[in-house]
Write a protein that holds these residues in place. Sequence first.
Motif, PDB file in Angstrom:
ATOM      1  N   ALA A 197       0.818  -1.441  -0.073  1.00 50.01           N
ATOM      2  CA  ALA A 197      -0.041  -0.111  -0.107  1.00 50.01           C
ATOM      3  C   ALA A 197       0.946   1.201  -0.040  1.00 50.01           C
ATOM      4  O   ALA A 197       1.936   1.239   0.586  1.00 50.01           O
ATOM      5  N   VAL A 198       0.454   2.295  -0.824  1.00 46.89           N
ATOM      6  CA  VAL A 198       1.021   3.725  -0.575  1.00 46.89           C
ATOM      7  C   VAL A 198       0.718   4.062   0.571  1.00 46.89           C
ATOM      8  O   VAL A 198      -0.582   4.295   0.971  1.00 46.89           O
ATOM      9  N   PRO A 199       1.566   4.856   1.356  1.00 46.10           N
ATOM     10  CA  PRO A 199       0.963   5.286   2.855  1.00 46.10           C
ATOM     11  C   PRO A 199       0.583   6.530   2.415  1.00 46.10           C
ATOM     12  O   PRO A 199       0.499   7.337   1.271  1.00 46.10           O
ATOM     13  N   ALA A 200      -0.497   6.773   3.172  1.00 49.79           N
ATOM     14  CA  ALA A 200      -1.511   8.064   2.884  1.00 49.79           C
ATOM     15  C   ALA A 200      -1.425   8.952   4.161  1.00 49.79           C
ATOM     16  O   ALA A 200      -1.558   8.303   5.179  1.00 49.79           O
ATOM     17  N   LEU A 201      -1.225  10.267   3.998  1.00 42.93           N
ATOM     18  CA  LEU A 201      -1.542  11.300   5.178  1.00 42.93           C
ATOM     19  C   LEU A 201      -2.943  11.831   4.590  1.00 42.93           C
ATOM     20  O   LEU A 201      -2.981  12.642   3.610  1.00 42.93           O
ATOM     21  N   TYR A 202      -3.916  12.021   5.556  1.00 40.17           N
ATOM     22  CA  TYR A 202      -4.909  12.715   5.434  1.00 40.17           C
ATOM     23  C   TYR A 202      -4.996  13.995   6.324  1.00 40.17           C
ATOM     24  O   TYR A 202      -4.959  13.883   7.440  1.00 40.17           O
ATOM     25  N   ALA A 203      -5.086  15.307   5.685  1.00 35.65           N
ATOM     26  CA  ALA A 203      -4.970  16.470   6.084  1.00 35.65           C
ATOM     27  C   ALA A 203      -6.312  17.058   6.734  1.00 35.65           C
ATOM     28  O   ALA A 203      -6.572  18.223   6.265  1.00 35.65           O
ATOM     29  N   PHE A 204      -7.011  16.374   7.725  1.00 33.68           N
ATOM     30  CA  PHE A 204      -8.346  16.845   8.053  1.00 33.68           C
ATOM     31  C   PHE A 204      -8.197  16.475   9.515  1.00 33.68           C
ATOM     32  O   PHE A 204      -7.519  15.697  10.021  1.00 33.68           O
ATOM     33  N   SER A 205      -9.336  17.025  10.166  1.00 32.54           N
ATOM     34  CA  SER A 205      -9.207  16.748  11.739  1.00 32.54           C
ATOM     35  C   SER A 205     -10.232  15.652  12.145  1.00 32.54           C
ATOM     36  O   SER A 205     -11.407  15.449  11.648  1.00 32.54           O
ATOM     37  N   GLU A 206      -9.792  14.793  12.961  1.00 34.62           N
ATOM     38  CA  GLU A 206     -10.689  13.786  13.372  1.00 34.62           C
ATOM     39  C   GLU A 206     -11.603  14.274  14.292  1.00 34.62           C
ATOM     40  O   GLU A 206     -12.516  13.498  14.736  1.00 34.62           O
ATOM     41  N   HIS A 207     -11.800  15.553  14.783  1.00 32.37           N
ATOM     42  CA  HIS A 207     -12.769  16.042  15.561  1.00 32.37           C
ATOM     43  C   HIS A 207     -13.959  16.338  14.598  1.00 32.37           C
ATOM     44  O   HIS A 207     -15.095  16.723  15.091  1.00 32.37           O
ATOM     45  N   LEU A 208     -13.905  16.331  13.202  1.00 29.78           N
ATOM     46  CA  LEU A 208     -14.930  16.456  12.292  1.00 29.78           C
ATOM     47  C   LEU A 208     -15.104  15.195  11.704  1.00 29.78           C
ATOM     48  O   LEU A 208     -16.363  14.585  11.774  1.00 29.78           O
ATOM     49  N   LEU A 209     -13.910  13.948  11.531  1.00 32.51           N
ATOM     50  CA  LEU A 209     -14.185  12.813  10.779  1.00 32.51           C
ATOM     51  C   LEU A 209     -13.269  11.923  11.542  1.00 32.51           C
ATOM     52  O   LEU A 209     -12.199  11.985  11.168  1.00 32.51           O
ATOM     53  N   PRO A 210     -13.637  11.293  12.499  1.00 35.44           N
ATOM     54  CA  PRO A 210     -12.508  10.304  13.145  1.00 35.44           C
ATOM     55  C   PRO A 210     -12.284   9.331  12.226  1.00 35.44           C
ATOM     56  O   PRO A 210     -12.730   8.726  11.233  1.00 35.44           O
ATOM     57  N   PRO A 217      -2.831   0.496   8.932  1.00 37.46           N
ATOM     58  CA  PRO A 217      -1.706   1.523   9.724  1.00 37.46           C
ATOM     59  C   PRO A 217      -0.956   2.553   8.667  1.00 37.46           C
ATOM     60  O   PRO A 217      -0.478   3.619   9.099  1.00 37.46           O
ATOM     61  N   GLN A 218      -0.892   2.290   7.469  1.00 34.01           N
ATOM     62  CA  GLN A 218      -0.579   2.935   6.292  1.00 34.01           C
ATOM     63  C   GLN A 218      -1.175   4.220   6.224  1.00 34.01           C
ATOM     64  O   GLN A 218      -0.830   5.277   5.544  1.00 34.01           O
ATOM     65  N   ALA A 219      -2.594   4.179   6.608  1.00 34.14           N
ATOM     66  CA  ALA A 219      -3.357   5.357   6.474  1.00 34.14           C
ATOM     67  C   ALA A 219      -3.647   6.098   7.630  1.00 34.14           C
ATOM     68  O   ALA A 219      -4.113   5.595   8.596  1.00 34.14           O
ATOM     69  N   GLN A 220      -2.823   7.473   7.785  1.00 35.56           N
ATOM     70  CA  GLN A 220      -3.155   8.304   8.912  1.00 35.56           C
ATOM     71  C   GLN A 220      -3.702   9.568   8.843  1.00 35.56           C
ATOM     72  O   GLN A 220      -3.459  10.171   7.709  1.00 35.56           O
ATOM     73  N   VAL A 221      -4.490   9.981   9.782  1.00 39.02           N
ATOM     74  CA  VAL A 221      -5.149  11.463   9.709  1.00 39.02           C
ATOM     75  C   VAL A 221      -4.060  12.151  10.630  1.00 39.02           C
ATOM     76  O   VAL A 221      -3.983  11.993  11.954  1.00 39.02           O
ATOM     77  N   THR A 222      -3.635  13.361   9.918  1.00 38.91           N
ATOM     78  CA  THR A 222      -2.663  14.077  10.643  1.00 38.91           C
ATOM     79  C   THR A 222      -3.406  15.327  11.317  1.00 38.91           C
ATOM     80  O   THR A 222      -2.357  15.874  12.359  1.00 38.91           O
ATOM     81  N   GLY A 223      -4.351  15.782  11.023  1.00 38.89           N
ATOM     82  CA  GLY A 223      -5.099  16.995  11.277  1.00 38.89           C
ATOM     83  C   GLY A 223      -4.819  18.000  10.175  1.00 38.89           C
ATOM     84  O   GLY A 223      -4.223  17.634   9.186  1.00 38.89           O
TER      85      GLY A 223
END
Length: 423
Positions: A197-210, A217-223
Amino acid sequence: MRVLISTYGTRGDVQPFVALAKALKAHGHVVALCTPTGFRGMVERHDIPYAHMDNAVLELTEAVLSATTRAEQRRLFKGFGAIIRAGLDDEWRAARELEPDVLVYHSKALGSHHIAEKLGAAELLAMPLPLTPTREFPVPIVPSFRLGGWLNALSYRVVSLANAVWAGATNDFRVKTLGLAPLSRFADPMKKADGSAVPALYAFSEHLLPRPTDWPPQAQVTGCWFLDEADRWTPPAALQAFLEAGPPPVYVGFGSMGAAHADSRAATVLKAVALTGERAVLATGWGGMKAHELPPNVFMLESAPHDWLFPRMSAVVHHGGAGSTMAGLRAGKPTVICPFLGDQPFWGHMILRAGVGPQPIPQKSLTAEQLVDAIRTALSPPVRAQAAAVGERIRAEDGVARAVQLIEQEHSRWSHRHARLDA
């Protein structure tokens, strides 16, 4: 670490990557940002080395968004193939100049995934919206939210189907420019050549979308990756005077969306503002609203930095782009989303689910009466309190710092793996 960041699209597709580039540079890394020349000024204003991408991509995107008929949109789309192919060459030129260890790229930067394979470099997909399959919600470009678990997961096949549209251009680039073998038209862009899998960084807040519990584990929400520009911007005297002349107004703006029907859209908004009795600031953006006469309780401007303007508003009404959505929530403001297309209905649904705004109103069915009800709901005490609470939590995040940490970790894994192979 040498990092090439590549992205294209509207301002919301570029601005977060400038913030990321600044953070990487502050951590001592060598970085360049490859994006259309229309954003070169913004990139260099923040002291980030700029890598050329022709502005034709941005100009054609703007023309398509401004088209008044489907026939005109189809005619314009016929020119995308050649422009996309040229953009791939621009990405390759930037990579040869920087010789990066790591490529970080938006999904619209179609060359970086293949360039990483050619260079044997680390790669990370970086997006403000989720593209990793999950059973918890459908892919954001699918408008339905009632599919159910396995259909939600299946909906992410749309990513491969969308990629197939450009497969001719990308395979031509792979074979003729990079010397790589062609891929299947329906190859998964979220997979590397070895199947990992290509590692993925998602630049949104978990306070809106957990973060979904079934993500790998390759997919992470950073804020969020916020680019603060308030200290670099001086408001027009007339805007400052308007803000000081009364209570906080409602912001209404649709960014780069909808130059078609701009006059009628502005008339709808002005009627709604009059019915609510609120003051308002209207942002024209790329021409989404046009009005020739304004009442004294309405101020119109082309644009202003969201981090300066939104904290001075009582509520924000916009199209639902990821950047505008997160900026409004960061300011702690209740949000009304009137989506046009793409992922905008998705963010409207997330706003409703989080209790920080009303049901989204699609632009095709927007009426003054609906907008009045939505604004009144947004300004109700429970929604305002919830938006303020979410804003406080989002302001406590440091999304770019988390993203830099994850990029450094991926580079470290890549370096160790290559060291073992070379031993």
